[in-house]
Design a protein around this motif. Sequence first.
Motif, short mmCIF file in Angstrom:
data_model
loop_
_atom_site.label_atom_id
_atom_site.label_comp_id
_atom_site.label_asym_id
_atom_site.label_seq_id
_atom_site.Cartn_x
_atom_site.Cartn_y
_atom_site.Cartn_z
N PHE A 1 38.77 92.37 16.64
CA PHE A 1 37.32 92.42 16.49
C PHE A 1 36.89 91.66 15.23
O PHE A 1 35.74 91.31 15.07
CB PHE A 1 36.84 93.86 16.32
N GLY B 1 32.22 101.07 11.48
CA GLY B 1 33.14 99.93 11.33
C GLY B 1 32.72 98.74 12.19
O GLY B 1 32.78 97.59 11.75
N LEU B 2 32.28 99.02 13.42
CA LEU B 2 31.87 97.94 14.32
C LEU B 2 30.63 97.23 13.79
O LEU B 2 30.57 95.99 13.72
CB LEU B 2 31.58 98.50 15.72
N TYR C 1 29.91 101.85 23.35
CA TYR C 1 30.44 102.91 22.48
C TYR C 1 29.29 103.87 22.12
O TYR C 1 29.46 105.08 22.04
CB TYR C 1 30.97 102.24 21.22
N ALA D 1 33.80 105.05 13.62
CA ALA D 1 34.18 103.81 14.31
C ALA D 1 32.95 102.91 14.52
O ALA D 1 33.03 101.69 14.34
CB ALA D 1 34.83 104.14 15.65
N SER E 1 37.07 93.25 12.41
CA SER E 1 36.64 94.24 11.41
C SER E 1 37.71 94.48 10.36
O SER E 1 37.39 94.78 9.21
CB SER E 1 36.19 95.55 12.05
N PHE F 1 42.45 97.92 20.64
CA PHE F 1 41.20 98.66 20.53
C PHE F 1 41.33 99.77 19.50
O PHE F 1 40.50 99.92 18.60
CB PHE F 1 40.84 99.26 21.90
N THR F 2 42.40 100.54 19.62
CA THR F 2 42.52 101.72 18.76
C THR F 2 42.80 101.34 17.31
O THR F 2 42.38 102.01 16.38
CB THR F 2 43.55 102.71 19.33
N LEU F 3 43.51 100.22 17.09
CA LEU F 3 43.76 99.80 15.71
C LEU F 3 42.63 98.91 15.17
O LEU F 3 42.71 98.41 14.05
CB LEU F 3 45.09 99.04 15.61
N SER F 4 41.60 98.69 15.97
CA SER F 4 40.47 97.82 15.60
C SER F 4 40.92 96.40 15.30
O SER F 4 40.41 95.74 14.40
CB SER F 4 39.72 98.36 14.37
N SER G 1 37.62 103.65 10.73
CA SER G 1 37.28 102.66 11.76
C SER G 1 38.30 102.68 12.89
O SER G 1 37.97 102.54 14.07
CB SER G 1 37.20 101.28 11.12
N ALA G 2 39.57 102.89 12.55
CA ALA G 2 40.60 102.90 13.59
C ALA G 2 40.49 104.16 14.45
O ALA G 2 40.58 104.11 15.67
CB ALA G 2 41.98 102.82 12.95
N GLY H 1 38.73 106.85 16.41
CA GLY H 1 37.41 107.00 17.00
C GLY H 1 37.53 107.48 18.43
O GLY H 1 38.51 108.14 18.80
N LEU H 2 36.54 107.08 19.23
CA LEU H 2 36.58 107.48 20.64
C LEU H 2 37.83 106.94 21.32
O LEU H 2 38.28 107.48 22.33
CB LEU H 2 35.34 106.95 21.36
N GLY H 3 38.38 105.86 20.77
CA GLY H 3 39.60 105.30 21.33
C GLY H 3 40.71 106.34 21.38
O GLY H 3 41.47 106.41 22.35
N ASN H 4 40.81 107.15 20.36
CA ASN H 4 41.88 108.15 20.30
C ASN H 4 41.57 109.37 21.17
O ASN H 4 42.45 109.92 21.82
CB ASN H 4 42.06 108.64 18.86
N1 PHE Z 1 39.35 101.74 16.80
C1 PHE Z 1 38.14 102.38 17.23
C2 PHE Z 1 38.48 103.49 18.19
O1 PHE Z 1 39.62 103.76 18.44
C3 PHE Z 1 37.19 101.37 17.84
C4 PHE Z 1 36.80 100.33 16.88
C5 PHE Z 1 37.12 99.01 17.08
C6 PHE Z 1 36.11 100.66 15.72
C7 PHE Z 1 36.78 98.03 16.15
C8 PHE Z 1 35.80 99.68 14.78
C9 PHE Z 1 36.12 98.37 15.00
O2 PHE Z 1 37.64 104.13 18.72
#
Ligand code: PHE
Length: 468
Positions: free
Chosen positions: A250, A340-341, A124, A337, A252, A244-247, A22-23, A25-28
């Motif tokens: 949210f 996870g959302l 996303y 990710a 979650s 955002f990147t560590l989720s 979940s952490a 994802g596209l964020g990275n």
């Molecule tokens: N952390 C995910 C990312 O870096 C985004 C995300 C946020 C996923 C919250 C799940 C819950 O892309």
Amino acid sequence: MPDSKSTVFETRLGFYLAAIGSAFGLGNLWRFPYVVAQNGGGAFVLLYLLLVFLIGMPFLIGELLLGKVARNSLSPALQKLSGERYQVRELRQSTVEPSWALKFCLRNIGRLSLFITLVVLAYYAVISGWVLHFFMQLVVSIFDPSRFHPDGSLRFLLENGWLQLFLTSVHLMIVAVIVGKDLEFGLEKWVGYCMPVFVILLIVLAVQSMSLQSANEALRFLFYPDFAKLNLASLGQALGHVFFTLSVGFGSMVTFGSYLREKAYLPMAGFRVSTLDSVLSLWAGAMIFPLVVYGGAEFSGPQLLFQTVPHLLKDLPGGLWFGVGFFLCLYLASLGASIGLLENIVANWREVRRVPRSRGAGLVAVGCFFLAVGPALSSSVLSNLRVGGRGLLEFLDAALINWCLPIAAFMISQVVCWMLKTELMRDEFVDPDLPGSAKLYKHWIFVLRDISGPVVVIALILQLINSI
Ligand code: PHE
């Protein structure tokens, strides 16, 4: 309380795979490079890393802890604290009935987090659709290389909003089916399959990318801190991206915490997830920036990744295969990710209203589809619609991640550190076999109560000044 075996992670690995899935994802891969590029490179990366460990990790541990002790997702856990659900006395520090205002706040913190999750899942899914598009283009090009036109592919996609919307709906459908099945099938297995694949791909791709002549220049950009390149909004952008990147923020991670077995040691879980996520981001940066510099591309917004990587593939030996691997890796990351959302929204809904998992997943996906119409059409039919000088997609991303998310994350952390029963928190932290753990607990509480507030407030004020 967990009502069946499927509501608890069967193995510790299962939890880590889901939390890291979940952490990461596209964020990275998509967001980190473009935010770093917009903020001038090394100094921003340093700021970002500092905030990951100073603020992000303690918040992450707090959210896992809240989920674990309340055995619920964010909204019902907050309801328990506000006295709207049973089990209150076991969780809350104070025996005094919360005021009307506090109850109001608790209810709306949950709503804010879920609202952010819903809208983020929608755009996303649009970006995940872009990834699918490039993946399919590259697969087709392997059979017929003359069909590969990097610039043309991106232009075609951006001008064709309906195609974006179609791909968005394909992605949402895949995610809804996975989440609609029960947890074991939905999370542990899928994310479990995906994670090792993309870590291996990422290593191979980064090594390949580092062999480009431009690698030195790219690494200098990424790691040499030139503080003059930071601007007033950088702190807020770094903070927002950390969450955002560590989720975090949210809810979650509260959901994942609620699936944890009794024995799990949270500070270690928080540390591992934060460290691995940061390493993967830096790794992704080291993979992407040599490509960007190699092509002499101008660093720019959300299209950065899609503008550069495919364009460069054609000059690289074995580029098409390289590209298929890259976009497969990216798609798997965005799938993990997105799961996870969606899992987060469905879990909250299920616990508050007892909606069946599959129906919940389906309905939320349909809702997201409607929310995604604007962002999906923002580069074509709605390209004239500019908010604050940005297109709709970019505006939503900035407004939610740089503004709403820090507020939500901060409020959740304050609920944890001021409202939860001290003994409960201490029990989670202090392990008699670990000598430093009592000290660790004090540091954690200190950061949550005394450090995080000023950092978040200063970040938001500087951003505000910058935007005026
Ligand atoms: N952390 C995910 C990312 O870096 C985004 C995300 C946020 C996923 C919250 C799940 C819950 O892309």
